[in-house]
Design a protein around this motif. Structure first.
Motif, mmCIF file in Angstrom:
data_model
loop_
_atom_site.group_PDB
_atom_site.id
_atom_site.type_symbol
_atom_site.label_atom_id
_atom_site.label_comp_id
_atom_site.label_asym_id
_atom_site.label_seq_id
_atom_site.Cartn_x
_atom_site.Cartn_y
_atom_site.Cartn_z
ATOM 1 N N GLY A 60 0.810 -1.213 0.000
ATOM 2 C CA GLY A 60 0.000 0.000 0.000
ATOM 3 C C GLY A 60 0.846 1.267 0.000
ATOM 4 O O GLY A 60 0.350 2.343 -0.285
ATOM 5 N N THR A 61 2.143 1.132 0.310
ATOM 6 C CA THR A 61 3.043 2.287 0.304
ATOM 7 C C THR A 61 3.415 2.640 -1.125
ATOM 8 O O THR A 61 3.580 1.768 -1.966
ATOM 9 C CB THR A 61 4.329 1.963 1.107
ATOM 10 N N ALA A 65 11.264 5.203 -1.981
ATOM 11 C CA ALA A 65 11.846 4.107 -1.196
ATOM 12 C C ALA A 65 11.392 2.751 -1.727
ATOM 13 O O ALA A 65 12.184 1.802 -1.793
ATOM 14 C CB ALA A 65 11.470 4.259 0.280
ATOM 15 N N VAL A 66 10.141 2.650 -2.111
ATOM 16 C CA VAL A 66 9.625 1.400 -2.687
ATOM 17 C C VAL A 66 10.339 1.116 -4.003
ATOM 18 O O VAL A 66 10.753 -0.017 -4.261
ATOM 19 C CB VAL A 66 8.090 1.460 -2.901
ATOM 20 N N ASP A 86 5.308 1.469 -6.396
ATOM 21 C CA ASP A 86 4.070 1.020 -5.758
ATOM 22 C C ASP A 86 4.277 -0.338 -5.089
ATOM 23 O O ASP A 86 4.585 -1.320 -5.759
ATOM 24 C CB ASP A 86 2.952 0.929 -6.802
ATOM 25 N N PHE A 87 4.127 -0.389 -3.782
ATOM 26 C CA PHE A 87 4.276 -1.631 -3.020
ATOM 27 C C PHE A 87 2.944 -2.376 -3.090
ATOM 28 O O PHE A 87 2.111 -2.294 -2.199
ATOM 29 C CB PHE A 87 4.646 -1.327 -1.567
ATOM 30 N N LEU A 95 9.246 -9.601 -2.081
ATOM 31 C CA LEU A 95 9.922 -9.366 -0.802
ATOM 32 C C LEU A 95 9.916 -10.621 0.060
ATOM 33 O O LEU A 95 10.917 -10.942 0.703
ATOM 34 C CB LEU A 95 9.291 -8.185 -0.063
ATOM 35 N N ILE A 96 8.835 -11.368 0.041
ATOM 36 C CA ILE A 96 8.791 -12.630 0.799
ATOM 37 C C ILE A 96 9.859 -13.583 0.271
ATOM 38 O O ILE A 96 10.592 -14.201 1.054
ATOM 39 C CB ILE A 96 7.377 -13.254 0.740
ATOM 40 N N ARG A 97 9.993 -13.696 -1.036
ATOM 41 C CA ARG A 97 11.039 -14.556 -1.609
ATOM 42 C C ARG A 97 12.432 -14.050 -1.222
ATOM 43 O O ARG A 97 13.319 -14.837 -0.865
ATOM 44 C CB ARG A 97 10.900 -14.624 -3.136
ATOM 45 N N THR A 98 12.611 -12.733 -1.264
ATOM 46 C CA THR A 98 13.897 -12.133 -0.881
ATOM 47 C C THR A 98 14.194 -12.413 0.586
ATOM 48 O O THR A 98 15.320 -12.788 0.938
ATOM 49 C CB THR A 98 13.868 -10.608 -1.148
#
Length: 131
Positions: A60-61, A65-66, A86-87, A95-98
């Motif tokens: 939602g961010t 930075a995103v 857009d996050f 990000l979960i995989r990272t």
């Protein structure tokens, strides 16, 4: 009813005397990353108002930075994200995989633990970890 109010008031006063500080979002809030910093030789998300890299990014961010997080995941982890600032769900999944590859809890939220665990775009090229 009066006894209950008195008991609560006494407990609050006792907590004040003992130095107990109430906890909650207003007390321990970590700001949302909104900019990019050169930090420890890498480009990382930061919170501009206080010039800190101790900040969070969640679905939602929308910010520079995103975009930097997306770029680092593309460069350092082979993701193929559109770097759109857009996050959204795709960024969260990447990000979960990272996080899994970096060995940190995979909750899909970027914060200080993820910052320290993952690789970021190194200033001058390549990838590196930061403290």
């Amino acid at each position: 009813m009066k006894l209950r109010t008195l008991t609560v008031s006494a407990a609050v006063a006792a907590g004040s005397l003992l130095g107990v500080v109430p906890s909650g979002p207003a007390v321990a809030a970590t700001p949302t990353c909104d900019w990019v910093a050169s930090y420890a030789g890498a480009w990382v998300p930061m919170y501009k108002a206080t010039n800190t890299v101790t900040c969070n990014l969640v679905q939602g961010t929308h910010s520079a930075a995103v975009r930097q997080l997306q770029h680092s995941m593309n460069l350092c982890y082979g993701e193929k994200l559109v770097e759109d600032s857009d996050f959204g769900p795709s960024t969260r999944a990447a990000l979960i995989r990272t996080q899994q590859k970096a060995g940190t809890p995979a909750d899909g939220e970027y914060g200080p633990n993820t910052r320290k665990a993952m690789l970021h775009e190194k200033v001058g090229g390549g990838c590196t970890r930061v403290p």
